[in-house]
Design a protein around this motif. Structure first.
Motif, PDB file in Angstrom:
ATOM      1  N   TYR A   1       0.830  -1.207   0.000  1.00 17.19           N
ATOM      2  CA  TYR A   1       0.000   0.000   0.000  1.00 17.19           C
ATOM      3  C   TYR A   1       0.863   1.254   0.000  1.00 17.19           C
ATOM      4  CZ  TYR A   1      -4.181  -2.778   0.919  1.00 17.19           C
ATOM      5  OH  TYR A   1      -5.220  -3.660   0.816  1.00 17.19           O
ATOM      6  N   GLY A   2       2.126   1.117   0.370  1.00 12.10           N
ATOM      7  CA  GLY A   2       3.022   2.263   0.366  1.00 12.10           C
ATOM      8  C   GLY A   2       2.678   3.306   1.405  1.00 12.10           C
ATOM      9  N   GLN A   3       2.202   2.851   2.557  1.00  7.87           N
ATOM     10  CA  GLN A   3       1.821   3.779   3.626  1.00  7.87           C
ATOM     11  C   GLN A   3       2.606   3.469   4.897  1.00  7.87           C
ATOM     12  OE1 GLN A   3      -2.415   3.744   4.249  1.00  7.87           O
ATOM     13  NE2 GLN A   3      -2.885   3.989   2.075  1.00  7.87           N
ATOM     14  N   TYR A   4       3.054   4.521   5.577  1.00  7.76           N
ATOM     15  CA  TYR A   4       3.758   4.336   6.851  1.00  7.76           C
ATOM     16  C   TYR A   4       2.717   4.252   7.963  1.00  7.76           C
ATOM     17  CZ  TYR A   4       7.277   4.752  10.480  1.00  7.76           C
ATOM     18  OH  TYR A   4       8.085   4.506  11.560  1.00  7.76           O
ATOM     19  N   CYS A   5       2.047   3.109   8.010  1.00 10.05           N
ATOM     20  CA  CYS A   5       0.955   2.850   8.947  1.00 10.05           C
ATOM     21  C   CYS A   5       1.005   1.369   9.273  1.00 10.05           C
ATOM     22  CB  CYS A   5      -0.382   3.219   8.304  1.00 10.05           C
ATOM     23  SG  CYS A   5      -1.836   2.488   9.089  1.00 10.05           S
ATOM     24  N   SER A   6       0.881   0.999  10.552  1.00 14.09           N
ATOM     25  CA  SER A   6       1.019  -0.407  10.937  1.00 14.09           C
ATOM     26  C   SER A   6      -0.092  -1.275  10.344  1.00 14.09           C
ATOM     27  CB  SER A   6       1.049  -0.548  12.463  1.00 14.09           C
ATOM     28  OG  SER A   6      -0.170  -0.093  13.032  1.00 14.09           O
ATOM     29  N   ILE A   7      -1.312  -0.710  10.199  1.00 15.88           N
ATOM     30  CA  ILE A   7      -2.398  -1.481   9.587  1.00 15.88           C
ATOM     31  C   ILE A   7      -2.073  -1.765   8.122  1.00 15.88           C
ATOM     32  CG2 ILE A   7      -4.841  -1.460   8.953  1.00 15.88           C
ATOM     33  CD1 ILE A   7      -5.355   0.270  11.417  1.00 15.88           C
ATOM     34  N   ALA A   8      -1.609  -0.747   7.406  1.00  9.80           N
ATOM     35  CA  ALA A   8      -1.246  -0.930   6.004  1.00  9.80           C
ATOM     36  C   ALA A   8      -0.090  -1.913   5.873  1.00  9.80           C
ATOM     37  CB  ALA A   8      -0.878   0.415   5.383  1.00  9.80           C
ATOM     38  N   ARG A   9       0.902  -1.812   6.776  1.00  8.36           N
ATOM     39  CA  ARG A   9       2.038  -2.730   6.717  1.00  8.36           C
ATOM     40  C   ARG A   9       1.579  -4.176   6.977  1.00  8.36           C
ATOM     41  NH1 ARG A   9       7.152  -0.123   7.343  1.00  8.36           N
ATOM     42  NH2 ARG A   9       7.022   1.751   6.038  1.00  8.36           N
ATOM     43  N   ALA A  10       0.652  -4.353   7.924  1.00  8.55           N
ATOM     44  CA  ALA A  10       0.129  -5.698   8.196  1.00  8.55           C
ATOM     45  C   ALA A  10      -0.601  -6.247   6.981  1.00  8.55           C
ATOM     46  CB  ALA A  10      -0.799  -5.663   9.405  1.00  8.55           C
ATOM     47  N   LEU A  11      -1.404  -5.389   6.336  1.00 14.74           N
ATOM     48  CA  LEU A  11      -2.157  -5.834   5.164  1.00 14.74           C
ATOM     49  C   LEU A  11      -1.254  -6.074   3.963  1.00 14.74           C
ATOM     50  CD1 LEU A  11      -5.360  -3.628   5.474  1.00 14.74           C
ATOM     51  CD2 LEU A  11      -5.133  -6.078   5.922  1.00 14.74           C
ATOM     52  N   ASP A  12      -0.095  -5.410   3.933  1.00 15.81           N
ATOM     53  CA  ASP A  12       0.889  -5.737   2.899  1.00 15.81           C
ATOM     54  C   ASP A  12       1.256  -7.214   2.960  1.00 15.81           C
ATOM     55  OD1 ASP A  12       1.031  -3.152   1.949  1.00 15.81           O
ATOM     56  OD2 ASP A  12       2.898  -2.653   2.993  1.00 15.81           O
ATOM     57  N   VAL A  13       1.273  -7.766   4.188  1.00 12.91           N
ATOM     58  CA  VAL A  13       1.714  -9.143   4.397  1.00 12.91           C
ATOM     59  C   VAL A  13       0.563 -10.138   4.335  1.00 12.91           C
ATOM     60  CG1 VAL A  13       2.871 -10.712   6.011  1.00 12.91           C
ATOM     61  CG2 VAL A  13       3.655  -8.349   5.792  1.00 12.91           C
ATOM     62  N   VAL A  14      -0.569  -9.816   4.964  1.00 10.93           N
ATOM     63  CA  VAL A  14      -1.649 -10.806   5.093  1.00 10.93           C
ATOM     64  C   VAL A  14      -2.948 -10.388   4.417  1.00 10.93           C
ATOM     65  CG1 VAL A  14      -0.704 -11.689   7.261  1.00 10.93           C
ATOM     66  CG2 VAL A  14      -2.460  -9.900   7.328  1.00 10.93           C
ATOM     67  N   GLY A  15      -2.927  -9.335   3.646  1.00 13.74           N
ATOM     68  CA  GLY A  15      -4.166  -8.811   3.069  1.00 13.74           C
ATOM     69  C   GLY A  15      -4.610  -9.470   1.785  1.00 13.74           C
ATOM     70  N   ASP A  16      -3.753 -10.302   1.169  1.00 11.68           N
ATOM     71  CA  ASP A  16      -4.155 -10.945  -0.076  1.00 11.68           C
ATOM     72  C   ASP A  16      -5.169 -12.062   0.176  1.00 11.68           C
ATOM     73  OD1 ASP A  16      -2.770  -9.472  -1.983  1.00 11.68           O
ATOM     74  OD2 ASP A  16      -0.928 -10.632  -1.709  1.00 11.68           O
ATOM     75  N   ARG A  17      -5.960 -12.356  -0.849  1.00 13.91           N
ATOM     76  CA  ARG A  17      -6.985 -13.398  -0.765  1.00 13.91           C
ATOM     77  C   ARG A  17      -6.358 -14.744  -0.414  1.00 13.91           C
ATOM     78  NH1 ARG A  17     -10.410 -16.349  -4.812  1.00 13.91           N
ATOM     79  NH2 ARG A  17     -12.474 -16.549  -3.868  1.00 13.91           N
ATOM     80  N   TRP A  18      -6.969 -15.470   0.470  1.00 14.21           N
ATOM     81  CA  TRP A  18      -6.600 -16.798   0.954  1.00 14.21           C
ATOM     82  C   TRP A  18      -5.534 -16.778   2.056  1.00 14.21           C
ATOM     83  CZ3 TRP A  18      -9.739 -20.652  -0.144  1.00 14.21           C
ATOM     84  CH2 TRP A  18     -10.460 -20.633  -1.346  1.00 14.21           C
ATOM     85  N   THR A  19      -4.794 -15.690   2.195  1.00 12.81           N
ATOM     86  CA  THR A  19      -3.660 -15.705   3.125  1.00 12.81           C
ATOM     87  C   THR A  19      -4.091 -15.986   4.550  1.00 12.81           C
ATOM     88  OG1 THR A  19      -2.372 -14.207   1.730  1.00 12.81           O
ATOM     89  CG2 THR A  19      -1.744 -14.349   4.053  1.00 12.81           C
ATOM     90  N   LEU A  20      -5.072 -15.247   5.061  1.00 13.81           N
ATOM     91  CA  LEU A  20      -5.499 -15.455   6.448  1.00 13.81           C
ATOM     92  C   LEU A  20      -6.189 -16.798   6.632  1.00 13.81           C
ATOM     93  CD1 LEU A  20      -6.727 -11.938   7.632  1.00 13.81           C
ATOM     94  CD2 LEU A  20      -4.712 -13.196   8.376  1.00 13.81           C
ATOM     95  N   LEU A  21      -6.794 -17.332   5.577  1.00 13.33           N
ATOM     96  CA  LEU A  21      -7.413 -18.648   5.699  1.00 13.33           C
ATOM     97  C   LEU A  21      -6.350 -19.748   5.766  1.00 13.33           C
ATOM     98  CD1 LEU A  21     -10.549 -18.416   3.378  1.00 13.33           C
ATOM     99  CD2 LEU A  21     -10.347 -18.014   5.837  1.00 13.33           C
ATOM    100  N   ILE A  22      -5.217 -19.530   5.136  1.00  9.49           N
ATOM    101  CA  ILE A  22      -4.089 -20.459   5.295  1.00  9.49           C
ATOM    102  C   ILE A  22      -3.619 -20.432   6.746  1.00  9.49           C
ATOM    103  CG2 ILE A  22      -1.685 -20.896   4.655  1.00  9.49           C
ATOM    104  CD1 ILE A  22      -2.379 -19.775   1.867  1.00  9.49           C
ATOM    105  N   VAL A  23      -3.526 -19.237   7.309  1.00 10.05           N
ATOM    106  CA  VAL A  23      -3.144 -19.116   8.722  1.00 10.05           C
ATOM    107  C   VAL A  23      -4.183 -19.799   9.604  1.00 10.05           C
ATOM    108  CG1 VAL A  23      -2.707 -17.492  10.611  1.00 10.05           C
ATOM    109  CG2 VAL A  23      -1.860 -16.984   8.311  1.00 10.05           C
ATOM    110  N   ARG A  24      -5.461 -19.617   9.285  1.00 11.93           N
ATOM    111  CA  ARG A  24      -6.525 -20.291  10.049  1.00 11.93           C
ATOM    112  C   ARG A  24      -6.312 -21.802  10.070  1.00 11.93           C
ATOM    113  NH1 ARG A  24     -12.024 -20.884   6.974  1.00 11.93           N
ATOM    114  NH2 ARG A  24     -10.681 -22.445   5.975  1.00 11.93           N
ATOM    115  N   GLU A  25      -6.055 -22.380   8.898  1.00  9.53           N
ATOM    116  CA  GLU A  25      -5.889 -23.827   8.830  1.00  9.53           C
ATOM    117  C   GLU A  25      -4.670 -24.299   9.622  1.00  9.53           C
ATOM    118  OE1 GLU A  25      -8.033 -26.192   7.515  1.00  9.53           O
ATOM    119  OE2 GLU A  25      -9.244 -24.370   7.635  1.00  9.53           O
TER     120      GLU A  25
END
Length: 222
Positions: free
Chosen positions: A4-28
């Motif tokens: 996202y190119g933002q100096y914000c912790s929420i944006a930085r977190a979503l840079d890592v886990v915001g793509d589709r399926w990513t959090l569901l992989i973590v869930r599993e």
């Protein structure tokens, strides 16, 4: 990796886990523990093998998962959450609790698995009578089986069938999970196809976490 190119912790977190399926992989990985690639793919109906492979590489590069070669008889690569990956559990619980409001409608093409039936009561309910004797509740939803065990003031869950349950809840996922999460009452669950056998009074011990939070908010001075 997109950013996202933002100096914000929420944006930085979503840079890592915001793509589709990513959090569901973590869930599993949270629910199953260390997994083979096929275990993850089976737990994520609808994901393409090449996309799962890409997401796993991205999560490994971000330091959220690790991979190791398991010895025989497994003799394959196992994926597991690192400490940083495990620290996503509270965020997933909060997201799941928030998402309960969207569970009123059960879509006919939605996949449903026993693990998802099992984790919901453990994550989203508490034992309202922690001094009461141990009790066992059998859950059956769309042919998937899970067990709730109330003991020592905690809600424990596992997959499978109980030998001699005190209460059996059997019906469509919308009815079973709707009742346990507090979205609907017992009468409405019955209208949706839920059948109960045994000690209905045990339902009063399973207090939805959402109710506790709503009550706390009501008591907060405005």
């Amino acid at each position: 990796m997109r950013s996202y190119g933002q100096y914000c912790s929420i944006a930085r977190a979503l840079d890592v886990v915001g793509d589709r399926w990513t959090l569901l992989i973590v869930r599993e990985l949270l629910l199953q523990g260390p997994c083979r690639f096929t275990d993850l793919k089976n737990g994520l109906p609808g994901i393409a093998a090449n996309l799962l492979s890409t997401r796993l590489k991205e999560l490994e590069a971000a330091g959220l998962i690790s991979r190791e070669d398991a010895p025989p008889p497994i003799a394959t690569v196992l994926y597991r959450l690192t400490e940083s990956g495990q620290e996503l559990e509270p965020a997933l619980k909060a997201l799941g609790l928030w998402g309960l409001r969207f569970m009123a409608d059960e879509r006919p093409d939605d996949a449903f698995q026993a693990r998802w039936l099992a984790y919901a009561p453990e994550w989203f309910t508490t034992d309202a009578d922690p001094d009461a004797p141990p009790a066992v509740i059998q859950l059956i939803a769309s042919g998937e089986l899970a067990v709730i065990e109330l003991r020592n003031g905690r809600v424990h869950t596992r997959l499978g069938r109980a030998t001699d349950p005190d209460l059996v809840l059997d019906g469509p996922p919308r009815a079973v999970l709707g009742l346990l999460s507090g979205l609907i009452n017992l009468e409405r669950a019955g209208q949706l196809g839920l059948s109960t056998t045994g000690r209905r009074d045990l339902l009063t011990r399973l207090r939805p976490v959402a109710h506790d939070r709503a009550h706390a908010q009501d008591e907060t001075p405005g």
